[in-house]
Design a protein around this motif. Structure first.
Motif, short mmCIF file in Angstrom:
data_model
loop_
_atom_site.label_atom_id
_atom_site.label_comp_id
_atom_site.label_asym_id
_atom_site.label_seq_id
_atom_site.Cartn_x
_atom_site.Cartn_y
_atom_site.Cartn_z
N LYS A 122 0.69 -1.29 0.04
CA LYS A 122 0.21 -0.07 0.10
C LYS A 122 0.97 1.26 -0.22
CE LYS A 122 -3.91 -2.22 2.36
NZ LYS A 122 -4.51 -2.33 3.79
N LEU A 123 2.01 1.13 0.72
CA LEU A 123 2.96 2.45 0.88
C LEU A 123 3.52 2.53 -0.51
CD1 LEU A 123 4.01 4.56 2.44
CD2 LEU A 123 5.50 3.09 3.36
N LYS A 124 3.98 1.30 -1.12
CA LYS A 124 4.55 1.48 -2.60
C LYS A 124 3.52 2.20 -3.40
CE LYS A 124 6.74 -1.44 -5.93
NZ LYS A 124 7.18 -2.92 -6.07
N ALA A 125 2.59 1.61 -3.55
CA ALA A 125 1.61 2.33 -4.45
C ALA A 125 1.38 4.06 -4.10
CB ALA A 125 0.05 1.72 -4.16
N PHE A 126 1.25 4.23 -3.11
CA PHE A 126 1.13 5.73 -2.48
C PHE A 126 2.38 6.46 -3.20
CE2 PHE A 126 2.18 9.23 0.03
CZ PHE A 126 1.38 9.91 -0.02
N LEU A 127 3.46 5.77 -2.86
CA LEU A 127 4.84 6.43 -3.21
C LEU A 127 5.04 6.68 -4.74
CD1 LEU A 127 7.26 5.01 -0.67
CD2 LEU A 127 6.30 7.18 -0.51
N ALA A 128 4.26 5.79 -5.54
CA ALA A 128 4.44 5.79 -7.04
C ALA A 128 3.34 6.65 -7.54
CB ALA A 128 4.26 4.50 -7.84
N SER A 129 2.20 7.25 -6.89
CA SER A 129 1.10 7.68 -7.21
C SER A 129 1.49 9.30 -7.67
CB SER A 129 0.11 8.00 -5.98
OG SER A 129 0.39 8.84 -5.07
N PRO A 130 0.79 9.78 -8.54
CA PRO A 130 1.05 11.26 -9.01
C PRO A 130 0.87 12.13 -7.79
CG PRO A 130 -0.54 10.15 -10.39
CD PRO A 130 -0.34 9.33 -9.48
N GLU A 131 -0.14 11.96 -6.99
CA GLU A 131 -0.36 12.83 -5.82
C GLU A 131 1.08 12.99 -5.14
OE1 GLU A 131 -2.24 10.19 -6.18
OE2 GLU A 131 -4.13 11.40 -7.00
N HIS A 132 1.87 11.91 -4.89
CA HIS A 132 2.96 12.02 -4.15
C HIS A 132 4.11 12.53 -4.82
CE1 HIS A 132 6.30 11.05 -1.28
NE2 HIS A 132 6.60 10.51 -2.22
N VAL A 133 4.19 11.90 -6.03
CA VAL A 133 5.35 11.98 -7.02
C VAL A 133 5.29 13.51 -7.30
CG1 VAL A 133 6.35 11.67 -9.32
CG2 VAL A 133 5.67 9.79 -7.94
N ASN A 134 4.17 14.31 -7.45
CA ASN A 134 4.33 15.52 -8.11
C ASN A 134 3.99 16.78 -7.05
OD1 ASN A 134 4.24 14.71 -10.71
ND2 ASN A 134 1.96 14.32 -10.97
N ARG A 135 3.90 16.37 -5.71
CA ARG A 135 3.85 17.30 -4.68
C ARG A 135 5.10 17.59 -4.23
NH1 ARG A 135 1.25 14.04 -1.19
NH2 ARG A 135 -0.71 14.72 -2.03
N PRO A 136 5.47 19.04 -4.29
CA PRO A 136 6.62 19.56 -3.87
C PRO A 136 7.05 19.19 -2.51
CG PRO A 136 5.13 21.43 -4.77
CD PRO A 136 4.28 20.05 -4.48
N ILE A 137 8.50 18.95 -2.34
CA ILE A 137 9.05 18.70 -0.83
C ILE A 137 8.62 19.50 -0.10
CG2 ILE A 137 11.23 18.12 0.44
CD1 ILE A 137 12.21 16.66 -2.18
N ASN A 138 8.89 21.02 -0.37
CA ASN A 138 8.60 21.93 0.37
C ASN A 138 8.29 23.34 -0.16
OD1 ASN A 138 10.94 23.40 -0.66
ND2 ASN A 138 12.04 22.09 0.50
N GLY A 139 7.85 24.27 0.29
CA GLY A 139 7.38 25.62 -0.25
C GLY A 139 8.12 26.60 -0.72
N ASN A 140 9.38 26.21 -0.64
CA ASN A 140 10.21 27.42 -0.98
C ASN A 140 10.84 27.28 -2.57
OD1 ASN A 140 12.19 25.45 -0.75
ND2 ASN A 140 13.50 26.59 0.82
N GLY A 141 10.28 26.26 -3.15
CA GLY A 141 10.66 25.95 -4.60
C GLY A 141 12.10 25.13 -4.71
N LYS A 142 12.97 25.01 -3.58
CA LYS A 142 14.07 24.26 -3.74
C LYS A 142 13.77 22.75 -3.57
CE LYS A 142 16.92 27.81 -1.55
NZ LYS A 142 17.79 28.04 -0.29
N GLN A 143 14.26 21.96 -4.46
CA GLN A 143 14.01 20.46 -4.59
C GLN A 143 15.25 19.96 -4.95
OE1 GLN A 143 10.47 18.75 -5.68
NE2 GLN A 143 9.50 20.74 -6.09
#
Length: 174
Positions: free
Chosen positions: A153-174
């Motif tokens: 279930k965690l593997k599926a979440f980590l591969a989901s667009p919701e997770h993959v496309n979510r920025p790590i933080n709000g300052n634009g640095k990734q």
């Protein structure tokens, strides 16, 4: 023929400390390895005190319970302190070791995961994005990340667009 016989499963388990003690003290012993199939058949289990292994034979004396066996060997081989006071202190140390062993047993035989695991996994995954290869020299942490990330279930979440496309933080640095 060696005076000692250890009857146990093909693992270190509760017998490795006694094996180490015997080896270090120059003692020989026989091993009777019990496979899972034999154990599950039942007759051996039914013959064991408390239905448990290890079973230890010292000549005509048969003992069960790993710490009783270790104490017996300690007394027999002069490894139980020089007097009752030292013996009591050895018991205190051994009981402390058993407290730690019980936590280890709970850890390896319980299928649980705490919220702290998710917090640590998130941080480690962020580090891998920000500094690829940062865990390469840390095999235990790498294995931890791989093991948790492989949970279905965690593997599926980590591969989901919701997770993959979510920025790590709000300052634009990734």
């Amino acid at each position: 023929m060696p005076p000692y016989t250890i009857v146990y499963f093909p693992v270190r388990g509760r017998c490795e400390a006694m094996r180490m003690l015997l080896a270090d003290q120059g003692q020989s012993w026989n091993e009777e390895v019990v496979n899972k199939e034999t154990w599950l058949q039942g007759p051996l289990k039914a013959s064991c005190l408390y239905g448990q292994l290890p079973k230890f034979q010292d000549g005509d004396l048969t003992l069960y319970q790993s710490n009783a066996i270790l104490r017996h060997l300690g007394r027999t081989l002069g490894l139980y302190g020089k007097d009752q006071r030292e013996a009591a202190l050895v018991d205190v140390v051994n009981d402390g070791v058993e407290d730690l062993r019980s936590k280890y047993i709970t850890l390896i035989y319980t299928n649980y995961i705490s919220f702290a695991d998710y917090n640590l996994l998130d941080l480690l995954l962020i580090h891998q994005v920000l500094a690829p290869g940062c865990l390469d020299s840390l095999p235990l942490l790498s294995a931890y990340v791989a093991r948790l990330s492989a949970r279905p279930k965690l593997k599926a979440f980590l591969a989901s667009p919701e997770h993959v496309n979510r920025p790590i933080n709000g300052n634009g640095k990734q």
